[in-house]
Design a protein around this motif. Structure first.
Motif, PDB file in Angstrom:
ATOM      1  N   UNK A   1       0.839  -1.203   0.000  1.00  0.00           N
ATOM      2  CA  UNK A   1       0.000   0.000   0.000  1.00  0.00           C
ATOM      3  C   UNK A   1       0.871   1.249   0.000  1.00  0.00           C
ATOM      4  N   UNK A   2       0.345   2.310  -0.613  1.00  0.00           N
ATOM      5  CA  UNK A   2       1.017   3.603  -0.523  1.00  0.00           C
ATOM      6  C   UNK A   2       0.493   4.388   0.677  1.00  0.00           C
ATOM      7  N   UNK A   3      -0.733   4.100   1.100  1.00  0.00           N
ATOM      8  CA  UNK A   3      -1.317   4.753   2.266  1.00  0.00           C
ATOM      9  C   UNK A   3      -2.473   3.903   2.773  1.00  0.00           C
ATOM     10  N   UNK A   4      -2.880   4.193   4.005  1.00  0.00           N
ATOM     11  CA  UNK A   4      -4.020   3.495   4.593  1.00  0.00           C
ATOM     12  C   UNK A   4      -4.767   4.478   5.473  1.00  0.00           C
ATOM     13  N   UNK A   5      -6.014   4.741   5.136  1.00  0.00           N
ATOM     14  CA  UNK A   5      -6.864   5.622   5.916  1.00  0.00           C
ATOM     15  C   UNK A   5      -7.565   4.777   6.967  1.00  0.00           C
ATOM     16  N   UNK A   6      -7.365   5.116   8.242  1.00  0.00           N
ATOM     17  CA  UNK A   6      -7.966   4.347   9.334  1.00  0.00           C
ATOM     18  C   UNK A   6      -8.756   5.270  10.245  1.00  0.00           C
ATOM     19  N   UNK A   7      -9.682   4.688  10.980  1.00  0.00           N
ATOM     20  CA  UNK A   7     -10.399   5.428  12.004  1.00  0.00           C
ATOM     21  C   UNK A   7     -10.298   4.651  13.298  1.00  0.00           C
ATOM     22  N   UNK A   8     -10.507   5.353  14.386  1.00  0.00           N
ATOM     23  CA  UNK A   8     -10.428   4.737  15.698  1.00  0.00           C
ATOM     24  C   UNK A   8     -11.463   3.625  15.788  1.00  0.00           C
ATOM     25  N   UNK A   9     -11.049   2.476  16.322  1.00  0.00           N
ATOM     26  CA  UNK A   9     -11.957   1.358  16.482  1.00  0.00           C
ATOM     27  C   UNK A   9     -12.870   1.542  17.678  1.00  0.00           C
ATOM     28  N   UNK A  10     -13.878   0.704  17.756  1.00  0.00           N
ATOM     29  CA  UNK A  10     -14.776   0.738  18.897  1.00  0.00           C
ATOM     30  C   UNK A  10     -14.023   0.325  20.149  1.00  0.00           C
ATOM     31  N   UNK A  11     -14.401   0.890  21.291  1.00  0.00           N
ATOM     32  CA  UNK A  11     -13.668   0.616  22.523  1.00  0.00           C
ATOM     33  C   UNK A  11     -13.720  -0.843  22.937  1.00  0.00           C
ATOM     34  N   UNK A  12     -14.811  -1.540  22.637  1.00  0.00           N
ATOM     35  CA  UNK A  12     -14.906  -2.950  23.019  1.00  0.00           C
ATOM     36  C   UNK A  12     -14.448  -3.892  21.914  1.00  0.00           C
ATOM     37  N   UNK A  13     -13.863  -3.334  20.844  1.00  0.00           N
ATOM     38  CA  UNK A  13     -13.389  -4.130  19.722  1.00  0.00           C
ATOM     39  C   UNK A  13     -11.968  -4.621  19.991  1.00  0.00           C
ATOM     40  N   UNK A  14     -11.616  -5.763  19.395  1.00  0.00           N
ATOM     41  CA  UNK A  14     -10.244  -6.274  19.555  1.00  0.00           C
ATOM     42  C   UNK A  14      -9.255  -5.478  18.706  1.00  0.00           C
ATOM     43  N   UNK A  15      -9.750  -4.771  17.690  1.00  0.00           N
ATOM     44  CA  UNK A  15      -8.889  -3.952  16.837  1.00  0.00           C
ATOM     45  C   UNK A  15      -8.933  -2.504  17.289  1.00  0.00           C
TER      46      UNK A  15
END
Length: 126
Positions: A72-86
């Motif tokens: 990948x040249x870039x990866x747009x991410x957002x904060x995961x849910x607090x109870x999520x493993x990610x």
């Protein structure tokens, strides 16, 4: 042992583990190999919209199997849910530009806009 031939495709959608890839000008449903699923340490290592992937075509071109994700040249991410493993949820890969659109109606939220405009760059490729 016969060497497998893979074709490059672009992930255009993902629906509960079924991917849609753009292959030779048409959209084809695709699934991941068990190896990719089992070796992925987090959701960030699985394909997302915008990823270029290596696929093997099956059923006379009606379906595909994803065997690898290209760098990948870039990866747009957002904060995961607090109870999520990610801790982070991938949104899109290989993004060159991002536009923020927010209505000026009752849903306008200045704090949300400030979070979206943070000075953090897109995370680097994996």
């Amino acid at each position: 042992m016969e060497e497998k031939t893979y074709t490059a495709a672009l992930v255009t959608a993902e629906h509960k583990g079924i991917y849609i890839v753009r292959l030779d000008g048409r959209d084809v449903p695709a699934v991941l190999t068990g190896k990719i699923k089992s070796e992925a340490a987090s959701r960030l290592e699985l394909p997302v919209v915008g990823d270029e992937v290596d696929v093997a075509v099956i059923d006379g071109g009606a379906q595909a199997v994803i065997h690898g994700v290209r760098p990948r040249t870039s990866l747009l991410v957002r904060k995961g849910l607090e109870d999520s493993r990610d801790a982070a949820q991938p949104v899109a890969a290989n993004v060159a530009k991002v536009f923020i659109v927010m209505g000026l109606d009752g849903n306008f939220n200045i704090a949300r806009l400030e979070r979206l405009l943070s000075d953090r760059p897109l995370s680097g490729g994996s």
